[in-house]
Design a protein around this motif. Structure first.
Motif, PDB file in Angstrom:
ATOM      1  N   PHE A  75       0.717  -1.269  -0.003  1.00  0.00           N
ATOM      2  CA  PHE A  75      -0.086  -0.015   0.055  1.00  0.00           C
ATOM      3  C   PHE A  75       0.977   1.130   0.003  1.00  0.00           C
ATOM      4  N   ALA A  76       1.790   0.935   0.866  1.00  0.00           N
ATOM      5  CA  ALA A  76       3.087   2.212   0.721  1.00  0.00           C
ATOM      6  C   ALA A  76       3.284   2.683  -0.745  1.00  0.00           C
ATOM      7  N   ARG A  77       3.602   1.736  -1.420  1.00  0.00           N
ATOM      8  CA  ARG A  77       4.008   1.985  -2.877  1.00  0.00           C
ATOM      9  C   ARG A  77       2.734   2.562  -3.754  1.00  0.00           C
ATOM     10  N   ILE A  78       1.674   2.012  -3.513  1.00  0.00           N
ATOM     11  CA  ILE A  78       0.400   2.685  -4.065  1.00  0.00           C
ATOM     12  C   ILE A  78       0.276   4.205  -3.881  1.00  0.00           C
ATOM     13  N   ALA A  79       0.407   4.509  -2.383  1.00  0.00           N
ATOM     14  CA  ALA A  79       0.231   5.631  -1.931  1.00  0.00           C
ATOM     15  C   ALA A  79       1.378   6.618  -1.969  1.00  0.00           C
ATOM     16  N   ARG A  80       2.505   6.136  -2.501  1.00  0.00           N
ATOM     17  CA  ARG A  80       3.770   6.856  -2.786  1.00  0.00           C
ATOM     18  C   ARG A  80       4.112   7.619  -1.381  1.00  0.00           C
ATOM     19  N   VAL A  81       4.075   6.730  -0.408  1.00  0.00           N
ATOM     20  CA  VAL A  81       4.645   7.489   0.880  1.00  0.00           C
ATOM     21  C   VAL A  81       5.680   5.994   1.446  1.00  0.00           C
TER      22      VAL A  81
END
Length: 351
Positions: free
Chosen positions: A65-71
């Motif tokens: 999810f961090a990759r999807i949300a770019r964080v």
């Protein structure tokens, strides 16, 4: 998985019946999600599961999810529902402070703040297109959805963020109707919340809160439990409470089977270019608008007024799965939808 998975390749991970046009209500599982959950049920039946192994699944899902949300992954907290994560933010609003919301926004983004009225917290509602102009020096927090649930409209985040910065207000954006179809960048906001059961096609029960490091200490971890500990397995018993130093301090103990199913879906979406997904979905949406002689909306969710539900009933009788909210029809296009679905809607409404 190849980090350049195409929309066509991704569509083969799904097997919907024709005419499923309701990702804005409920995403569909990938083949891999079904297989993972079936295997997990069998392993559970045999006694071949463990909390430690489930924890590894949760951490991989958090990273996806961090990759999807770019964080950075350290900004991501996990939970089970949007409303419970919004409630953490609502409980942290100072007594008597103002929260600015959108009129008609989804209740989970609004109700937790209304529930703080006993402390003098004031919730002010304005139309979505007036949100940026409504931010004032009295505003402590601006809370809104990137994509409005009832209408599919995409917010003008540049204007909202600029206005919030000018007045020193915190920003809190719900990405539930955006992540998985629209490019998102959670690092732009102080806080975001996302449930993954819609456009991210995960089982219900896997949700995310992102927290910017500079606002971490302004939140009260009112749901703190063993999973929020700095060392999860050393946090099972009191009396000491040693919370994680990053966003994991706001973790809620995971509903394990949901995360087993969420991980394959999140892997898939983290391999996609969301700009391609958005072009695919909005292209179909605008094609439908053109066929119905309506102005293009540039949205993945095409909506129009249907106060008596007549069009909703017509589409349902034609075997199409769409949804109705706030007196409007919602026709949602996602990875598995094609031009054939546009034809089906048109044929039902204009036989």
């Amino acid at each position: 998985m190849d980090m350049q998975t195409t929309v066509a390749e991704a569509s083969r991970h799904f097997a919907p019946r024709p005419g499923y046009l309701a990702a804005c209500t409920l995403g569909l599982p990938t083949h891999e999600t079904i297989a993972a959950q079936q295997a997990d049920l069998r392993a559970w039946q045999l006694g071949d599961v463990s909390p430690v192994a489930y924890g590894e699944v949760v951490e991989e899902a958090r990273a996806a999810f961090a990759r999807i949300a770019r964080v950075d992954v350290g900004r991501v907290a996990i939970g089970s529902q949007t409303s419970s994560q919004v409630a953490v933010v609502a409980a942290s609003v100072p007594d008597g402070a103002e929260v600015l919301c959108v009129t008609g926004d989804f209740s989970s983004v609004v109700f937790p703040f209304l529930a703080q009225a006993h402390r003098g917290v004031r919730v002010r509602h304005v139309p979505a297109d007036e949100l940026a102009a409504a931010v004032s020096a009295d505003t402590w927090l601006v809370a809104w959805s990137r994509v409005q649930s009832a209408t599919g409209a995409v917010s003008d985040d540049d204007a909202i963020l600029s206005a919030a910065r000018a007045h020193g207000a915190l920003t809190f954006c719900d990405l539930t109707q955006a992540a998985g179809v629209l490019p998102v960048d959670a690092s732009r906001y102080d806080l975001t919340v996302t449930h993954s059961y819609k456009w991210l096609c995960s089982p219900r029960g896997a949700a995310f809160l992102t927290v910017a490091p500079e606002v971490h200490d302004r939140l009260v971890p009112v749901q703190a439990g063993w999973y929020a500990g700095d060392d999860v397995w050393e946090s099972c018993y009191g009396p000491d409470m040693n919370l994680a130093a990053d966003a994991r301090a706001f973790d809620v103990s995971p509903a394990w089977p949901a995360w087993v199913g969420a991980l394959p879906a999140l892997r898939l979406f983290s391999s996609l270019d969301p700009a391609d997904t958005w072009r695919h979905a909005t292209g179909l949406g605008d094609a439908l608008c053109a066929r119905l002689d309506r102005e293009p909306q540039g949205q993945a969710v095409v909506t129009w007024a249907d106060p008596d539900g007549a069009d909703l009933r017509v589409l349902g009788r034609a075997g199409l799965t769409v949804s109705g909210r706030a007196g409007r029809v919602r026709v949602a296009f996602h990875l598995w939808n094609t031009a054939d679905d546009v034809d089906r809607v048109v044929a039902a409404l204009r036989p």
